[in-house]
Design an enzyme around this catalytic site. Structure first.
Site, mmCIF file in Angstrom:
data_model
loop_
_atom_site.group_PDB
_atom_site.id
_atom_site.type_symbol
_atom_site.label_atom_id
_atom_site.label_comp_id
_atom_site.label_asym_id
_atom_site.label_seq_id
_atom_site.Cartn_x
_atom_site.Cartn_y
_atom_site.Cartn_z
ATOM 1 N N GLU A 338 -38.131 84.005 -10.561
ATOM 2 C CA GLU A 338 -38.970 83.172 -11.424
ATOM 3 C C GLU A 338 -38.774 81.683 -11.197
ATOM 4 O O GLU A 338 -39.702 80.892 -11.306
ATOM 5 C CB GLU A 338 -38.679 83.485 -12.910
ATOM 6 C CG GLU A 338 -38.915 84.924 -13.292
ATOM 7 C CD GLU A 338 -37.631 85.748 -13.244
ATOM 8 O OE1 GLU A 338 -37.513 86.689 -14.018
ATOM 9 O OE2 GLU A 338 -36.755 85.420 -12.409
ATOM 10 N N ASP A 380 -44.232 58.562 19.742
ATOM 11 C CA ASP A 380 -44.846 57.527 20.557
ATOM 12 C C ASP A 380 -43.726 56.641 21.095
ATOM 13 O O ASP A 380 -42.616 56.634 20.567
ATOM 14 C CB ASP A 380 -45.821 56.716 19.692
ATOM 15 C CG ASP A 380 -46.590 55.692 20.494
ATOM 16 O OD1 ASP A 380 -46.846 55.946 21.676
ATOM 17 O OD2 ASP A 380 -46.911 54.635 19.942
ATOM 18 N N ASP A 655 -52.348 57.452 17.141
ATOM 19 C CA ASP A 655 -51.369 58.461 16.730
ATOM 20 C C ASP A 655 -51.840 59.283 15.535
ATOM 21 O O ASP A 655 -51.234 60.316 15.210
ATOM 22 C CB ASP A 655 -50.034 57.791 16.361
ATOM 23 C CG ASP A 655 -49.404 57.057 17.520
ATOM 24 O OD1 ASP A 655 -49.433 57.613 18.638
ATOM 25 O OD2 ASP A 655 -48.897 55.945 17.335
ATOM 26 N N ASN A 719 -30.360 95.304 -9.025
ATOM 27 C CA ASN A 719 -30.511 95.661 -10.439
ATOM 28 C C ASN A 719 -31.630 96.673 -10.636
ATOM 29 O O ASN A 719 -31.504 97.639 -11.396
ATOM 30 C CB ASN A 719 -30.792 94.412 -11.275
ATOM 31 C CG ASN A 719 -29.550 93.559 -11.466
ATOM 32 O OD1 ASN A 719 -28.429 94.023 -11.274
ATOM 33 N ND2 ASN A 719 -29.747 92.308 -11.837
#
Length: 909
Positions: A338, A380, A655, A719
């Site tokens: 959870e 680069d 880039d 469990n």
């Protein structure tokens, strides 16, 4: 098409008043390209005379009038490129709910709302405990994640320059040309732009007039050296090499020196920059983190789909179906980690805070995990591995040895010129230093100069020492050698023979092969005539000169780059250089920072390769040179397809596509806006060493997250396996559904301290990736180990304490609750490390305190009033010696199982 007749020839250009159709993107192509019409406009503008371009855009040297401006603005819009903008806060908050585990929890909360509240037994009344518990988990996780990412995105937005950029525009007002400053957003096609040093080029332009004009295009091409521009037609221009056209300027580049006049041929989204910006906005590709968390989620869901129906059916057959359904839902909650969204978010938020202290802004939290998983960093060259400035690397005489005389003459040439100095002049003056410049000023005075022009590719100053005058010329080596008849060797002038010219050409070539840009320095002494007069000087006097030596320039590597790359390699991250610069420069920089460039692959060589072939090539290649933006992005995409987690670091327009394609895009605060928008991480300092720390933090984040997943998943699986056995054997439920939720909540709350846990050095030495194979093995092999001791506790409660009938179910359930919650929490210290817990590896203080608190809580709860309300009962003191024995043997067995698992599979967390 528009046709024009010039000198009895009919020339055609695409009609610039018609908006081009958007380019289509091929399957697997990393980024969109210019449309065909845009390409033709650029190519034809470059290859045709300037006056043809002016006529094609219905303009002239005096500009266009206001009516034409309004018409073109109405057709094409403002001169702005499309950007990704942060979504409104409400949208960002809603998107935070779109997490697989959050959705699972919300589904379970909905089921509990139906079973415990809407359709609850009227006698018992509605029970909001389960719904509120899960709701609180969801709300805390979502709000924490939303706030961290919202705050980071706002910080990144504040990095953008807020100043208003203007440009000098000439337009016709009342029939007369008027030049004034206008915001660049108001520029339209056909406008006439006046450019000077320091100006940003506000749109794509065709130069009409240039004077010593040099443009910094590094953000487009990656080349640190400025590009020389002219107004002459460039017949060699093609669509593939359009950014190299000598008579075109592109939006976002800047004027280094000189001046010029140009006509605007592309604005906004119809500019080179704009087309690239439009290509990269929108949905981003899934990163390694996204894919990994999805695989982990589906693995856990598969286990849930198997276990929950089995538990439901077994309990339904042995007990009543209503209780079986409630217990089945509880089992689903028990199998769900959870707190995973909250633990992941807390881990990432802690990593973001760590990075912020080191001047790094994390725009997207998931990128921290991707940084830890990164095994390839593509970067680069310009400004990342280098200083992004030009320095004088060598000043040589004609024999190729270091020469102060060459530097002195070059310093005089740079100092006395009256025009705007370019980057090369600045590098010469910086190398000369204050002492030599004082000497130059003392010994010489300026007489005249012959300014630089692109036809001669050199510039000269004439200086006087009080007796004679000397022409000092600095320029391109090949052109200047043609003007020399002598050379200066060992302080003596000797004739420059054909054999020596070949040797000097070889010397220049050797410097070029080292990636240097080479200029020559030559002098010519002028004696006065018999009347003591000197001539009026012009460029024609640059003849019969004496060659003094050569100047070699380079964008030097950063002092920290070599050590930073070595550190990344030590951490298992391979560094690849992907640059638009030429291969010789790239090879030189790589060698100086300790990288072996090997065989350098050029951009055009990869165009015909498939992604698979390119991925295989990239595995063997350290340097890609002369790459355009699409090629950069495609190399990154190919490496990802080949199984790598790829980071890309860059700061230019060229880039941006690669930054967006990478698993983690890294830029700097001085980058262009489009690069910062495309990046996940923004460095406030251009330093690869910061990345080394980020990689370690990313791996620490990953390890602590995987601790929670593996611990919780295996523990919950064990469990539930125990529940399955108990359901088949017992005449009552082995544990009260609400107590299962309380146990999970207490355990999960203690797990929120895991982001502050220590991490073994061996766990962060190599890149860490999300994968489900070891998780499945971990759950199946380690989880059921706890079931062995759950079953011994069943037997203990059944036979020793006689809790063997529904009347004594509470005693049975209380005994198993204590053993289960303490063993589940205590085992954290065994599972968090492959080493011996408490001795070789000790958990962080927050984890020690939290797990200790949960153990105390588990021991005390059955003895409290709240525990009795939940259905638990107090246990006899004789139970606890058995508990201590069970836990001791359990720890021993788990440690042995851990060692066997590591020997078998070679991995743990």
């Amino acid at each position: 098409m528009r046709a024009f007749r010039v000198n009895d020839q009919v020339l055609t250009l695409p009609d610039p008043t018609r908006a081009p159709r958007p380019a289509t993107k091929k399957r697997g192509e990393a980024t969109a390209t210019l449309s065909t019409a845009q390409q033709r406009i650029l190519v034809d503008s470059a290859t045709q005379p300037a006056k043809i371009t002016l006529r094609a855009f219905s303009s002239d040297i005096d500009g266009i009038d206001e009516r034409a401006v309004e018409e073109r603005r109405a057709r094409y819009g403002t001169n702005e490129v499309r950007h990704d903008k942060p979504a409104p806060a409400v949208v960002q908050l809603l998107k935070t709910f779109l997490n697989p585990f959050i959705l699972i929890l919300m589904f379970l909360a909905g089921v509990m709302l139906c079973t415990d509240v809407i359709f609850a037994d009227p006698l018992d009344g509605p029970d909001f405990t389960g719904v509120s518990t899960i709701g609180a988990m969801v709300l805390v996780s979502v709000l924490l994640r939303f706030w961290q990412e919202y705050r980071s995105s706002r910080a990144a937005e504040q990095l953008k320059a807020m100043v208003r950029t203007t440009a000098a525009i000439t337009r016709r007002v009342d029939g007369r040309p008027v030049t004034g400053e206008l915001p660049i957003e108001q520029i339209v096609r056909g406008d006439i732009v006046q450019l000077a040093a320091g100006d940003m080029i506000p749109a794509d332009v065709r130069f009409l007039r240039t004077k010593d004009l040099q443009i910094n295009q590094s953000m487009l091409t990656g080349e640190a050296m400025p590009a020389e521009k002219t107004f002459e037609a460039d017949k060699t221009a093609t669509a593939a090499s359009i950014v190299d056209a000598a008579n075109l300027g592109f939006m976002g580049t800047s004027v280094v020196s000189g001046s010029g006049t140009a006509v605007v041929i592309g604005t906004g989204r119809l500019s080179y920059f704009g087309s690239m910006s439009s290509a990269i906005v929108g949905a981003r590709p899934e990163t390694a983190f996204d894919q990994g968390i999805k695989r982990v989620t589906f693995t856990l869901i598969k286990f849930m789909f198997v276990m929950v129906p089995v538990v439901f059916i077994v309990n339904g057959l042995t007990k009543d179906w209503t209780s079986a359904f409630l217990f089945g839902v509880t089992t689903a909650v028990g199998l769900t980690p959870e707190m995973l969204p909250l633990v992941v978010t807390a881990n990432l938020a802690k990593g973001a805070k760590f990075m912020a202290r080191r001047k790094v802004i994390v725009k997207r939290l998931n990128s921290i995990q991707n940084l830890g998983a990164m095994d390839v960093l593509a970067t680069d060259k310009t400004g990342t591995l280098t200083e992004d400035r030009i320095v004088l690397e060598q000043h040589l005489d004609t024999s190729g040895t270091r020469s102060e005389s060459t530097l002195r003459y070059a310093a005089a040439n740079a100092h006395f010129q009256t025009g705007l100095r370019n980057l090369l002049d600045g590098a010469v003056l910086a190398a000369a230093g204050p002492g030599m410049l004082d000497e130059v000023r003392r010994d010489f005075s300026l007489v005249d100069e012959m300014p630089f022009d692109f036809m001669r590719r050199r510039m000269s100053v004439v200086v006087s020492d009080g007796f004679a005058q000397t022409i000092i010329t600095k320029g391109a080596a090949e052109e200047l050698l043609d003007r020399c008849t002598n050379e200066l060797r060992d302080g003596e002038e000797t004739e420059l023979t054909a054999a020596r010219r070949i040797e000097l050409d070889d010397l220049v070539a050797a410097q070029n092969e080292l990636g240097m840009r080479v200029l020559a320095v030559a002098v010519r002494s002028i004696a006065p005539d018999e009347k003591g007069r000197f001539p009026d000087y012009s460029a024609e006097d640059e003849h019969d000169m004496t060659l003094v030596g050569f100047l070699s320039f380079l964008d030097p590597p950063k002092a920290t780059a070599g050590a930073a790359i070595a550190n990344l390699r030590h951490r298992g991250v391979e560094v690849k250089v992907i640059t638009g610069d030429n291969p010789l420069v790239a090879a030189t920089v790589c060698r100086e920072i300790g990288m072996d460039p090997g065989r350098i692959v050029l951009g055009p060589e990869i165009d015909d390769l498939s992604l698979r072939e390119l991925g295989e090539l990239a595995d063997e290649t350290a340097v890609f040179a002369k790459t355009n933006p699409a090629q950069k992005a495609r190399i990154v995409e190919a490496m990802r397809e080949h199984g790598h987690t790829v980071g890309f670091m860059g700061d230019g327009i060229n880039d941006a596509p690669a930054l967006r394609t990478a698993d983690v895009g890294i830029s700097v605060d001085t980058a262009v806006d489009i690069a910062k928008e495309s990046a996940d991480i923004i460095l406030l300092e251009k330093d690869l060493n910061v990345l080394g720390g980020g990689v370690v933090e990313g791996r620490r984040t990953f390890v602590n997250t995987m601790k929670y997943i593996k611990m919780t998943a295996s523990s919950n699986f064990g469990n539930m396996f125990s529940v399955l056995v108990a359901s088949a054997m017992l005449p009552f439920l082995p544990m009260i559904p609400l107590v299962v939720l309380v146990q999970n909540l207490a355990y999960d709350l203690s797990m929120l301290t895991l982001p502050w846990d220590r991490v073994d050095e061996g766990d962060i030495e190599q890149p860490r990736k999300w994968e489900t194979k070891t998780l499945s093995r971990f759950m199946i092999l380690i989880g059921p180990t706890s079931s062995i001791f759950d079953i011994t506790t069943y037997l203990l409660m059944w036979f020793v304490f006689q809790a063997n009938s529904p009347a004594h179910a509470a005693l049975f359930q209380s005994g198993w609750f204590i053993e289960s919650i303490i063993s589940q929490t205590l085992i954290v210290h065994l599972l968090r490390t492959k080493r011996l817990p408490f001795v070789q590896s000790r958990a962080g203080l927050p984890v020690l305190l939290a797990t200790g608190a949960v153990c105390v809580f588990g021991l005390v709860l059955p003895f409290t009033g709240w525990g009795h309300v939940l259905g638990l009962v107090s246990l006899p003191w004789t139970y606890f010696p058995w508990l201590v024995l069970t836990l001791a043997v359990y720890c021993l067995v788990v440690h042995v199982a851990k060692k066997a698992f590591i020997r078998r599979f070679g991995a743990w967390i």
